[in-house]
Design an enzyme around this catalytic site. Structure first.
Site, mmCIF file in Angstrom:
data_model
loop_
_atom_site.group_PDB
_atom_site.id
_atom_site.type_symbol
_atom_site.label_atom_id
_atom_site.label_comp_id
_atom_site.label_asym_id
_atom_site.label_seq_id
_atom_site.Cartn_x
_atom_site.Cartn_y
_atom_site.Cartn_z
ATOM 1 N N LYS A 54 38.240 41.088 37.804
ATOM 2 C CA LYS A 54 38.308 39.952 38.165
ATOM 3 C C LYS A 54 37.878 39.362 37.471
ATOM 4 O O LYS A 54 37.348 37.953 36.704
ATOM 5 C CB LYS A 54 39.832 39.797 38.402
ATOM 6 C CG LYS A 54 41.353 40.215 38.775
ATOM 7 C CD LYS A 54 41.972 40.001 39.093
ATOM 8 C CE LYS A 54 43.944 40.585 39.263
ATOM 9 N NZ LYS A 54 43.989 40.747 40.303
ATOM 10 N N GLN A 98 44.640 39.723 46.307
ATOM 11 C CA GLN A 98 44.894 40.720 45.657
ATOM 12 C C GLN A 98 46.218 41.475 46.941
ATOM 13 O O GLN A 98 45.846 41.775 47.933
ATOM 14 C CB GLN A 98 43.650 41.670 45.826
ATOM 15 C CG GLN A 98 44.385 42.823 44.989
ATOM 16 C CD GLN A 98 44.504 42.591 43.303
ATOM 17 O OE1 GLN A 98 43.436 42.100 42.702
ATOM 18 N NE2 GLN A 98 45.567 43.543 42.738
ATOM 19 N N ASP A 121 49.192 32.520 40.056
ATOM 20 C CA ASP A 121 49.704 34.230 40.260
ATOM 21 C C ASP A 121 51.126 33.614 40.475
ATOM 22 O O ASP A 121 51.524 34.118 39.959
ATOM 23 C CB ASP A 121 49.546 34.790 42.111
ATOM 24 C CG ASP A 121 47.912 36.213 41.479
ATOM 25 O OD1 ASP A 121 47.874 36.052 40.132
ATOM 26 O OD2 ASP A 121 47.812 36.577 42.409
#
Ligand code: NDP
Length: 296
Positions: A54, A98, A121
């Site tokens: 990422k 994460q 997210d």
């Protein structure tokens, strides 16, 4: 008849190029570089790979990437403290923590602590509620990517019968909301649903997100349907190694469907592209600018 293959890799590359272009323009116009902070707790090797990739992709798109690593023994207070600092850092427009997190940390409390404006997210309850209310929201990346592929394949989806298999907060539920917003008639199916094959056969649009290798067989699919396979499952290969398969039996489905995403190379590449797009959007909104047109 053989289904058209929906090339997620190509659409993702196009989306990333648009994000990079818009980020470069923002730098010239406003002197601001969109920044994404990724937080990794512990040393799960798969999570470390995701975070690294990422970061790399963020930098390639001309945006700033900040990586924060905490040890597996980190306390919830330490993680919340880091999130609080990122929430007020003007260089950080998107924050992703994460998952999964170590057992001593309550993931829901951490998600709740992220500023909804920086929640790239789209997991914060404010964003979940805004999406469900039809308001501007940060939308989870995987369903956002799947919707872009569907728009490309179908254009107007009004009135289509859509069946989503799987009701997770990350994929199934937001996918159902996005399809509803596209004016589909949506059925959200799960492990307690009765007669899945019959439910699926109703679908003009079938989205499979169950995490069960090749569960959806060819005879579950309505002829001509558009099939989006979100599943990523590693199974033993014939050569003794392993291979990736989706939640749909691709070789059977391709003979029946009108269009289908492959695994790999379908929804997977869209997820990270949408993360970059969400970071750009968060940055533009923080400056009071409208979202750039990225997804058409
Ligand atoms: P979860 O495990 O969180 O959710 C799975 C869902 O599928 C649940 O709602 C569950 O039902 C349902 N389900 C499980 N088994 C069955 C069954 N036999 N029949 C009907 N429904 C069933 O998974 P995720 O949503 O996180 O992920 C789903 C898949 O998508 C996985 O393969 C994952 O790897 C992949 N994925 C891919 C991404 C990408 O970038 N392409 C990103 C995220 C996920 P119930 O709620 O009743 O338990």
């Amino acid at each position: 008849m053989s289904a058209a293959i929906i090339d997620g890799k190509a659409v993702a590359a196009e989306l990333v190029a648009r994000v990079a272009e818009a980020a470069a323009a923002l730098k010239v116009e406003a002197g601001v570089v969109p920044g994404l902070a990724a937080v990794l707790v512990g040393d799960d090797p798969a999570s470390a790979v995701y975070v690294r990739s990422k970061g790399k992709r963020t930098r390639e798109a001309g945006m700033a990437s900040f990586e924060h690593r905490l040890p597996a023994t980190a306390t919830q207070a330490e993680l919340l403290d880091l999130v609080a600092r990122l929430n007020i850092d003007p260089q950080v427009h998107g924050i992703l923590v994460q998952l999964p997190l170590p057992p001593q940390i309550d993931a829901a409390a951490v998600i709740d602590a992220i500023s909804p404006a920086k929640d790239v997210d789209g997991f914060h309850a404010i964003n979940v509620g805004r999406l469900a209310s039809g308001l501007e929201a940060m939308v989870p990346c995987t369903p956002l990517g799947a919707r872009m592929l569907l728009r490309r394949a179908l254009g107007d989806m009004s009135g289509a019968e859509a069946v989503v298999l799987g009701r997770s907060n990350i994929v199934g539920k937001p996918m159902a909301q996005l399809l509803l917003a596209e004016n589909c008639t949506v059925t959200l199916a799960h492990s307690r649903s009765r007669d899945l094959p019959a439910l699926c056969r109703r679908a003009d649009i079938l989205v499979a997100a169950v995490g069960r290798p090749e569960m959806v067989r060819g005879d579950w699919i309505r002829p001509g349907a558009t099939v989006i396979d979100v599943g990523i499952n590693r199974v033993a290969g014939a050569d003794g190694g392993s291979r990736l398969v989706g939640d749909v039996a691709f070789d059977e489905a391709i003979a029946v469907a009108g269009a289908i995403t492959p695994v790999p190379g379908g929804v997977g590449p869209m997820t990270i592209a949408c993360l970059l797009a969400n970071t750009l959007t968060a940055c533009r909104r923080s400056l009071g600018l409208a979202s750039a047109t990225l997804f058409d």
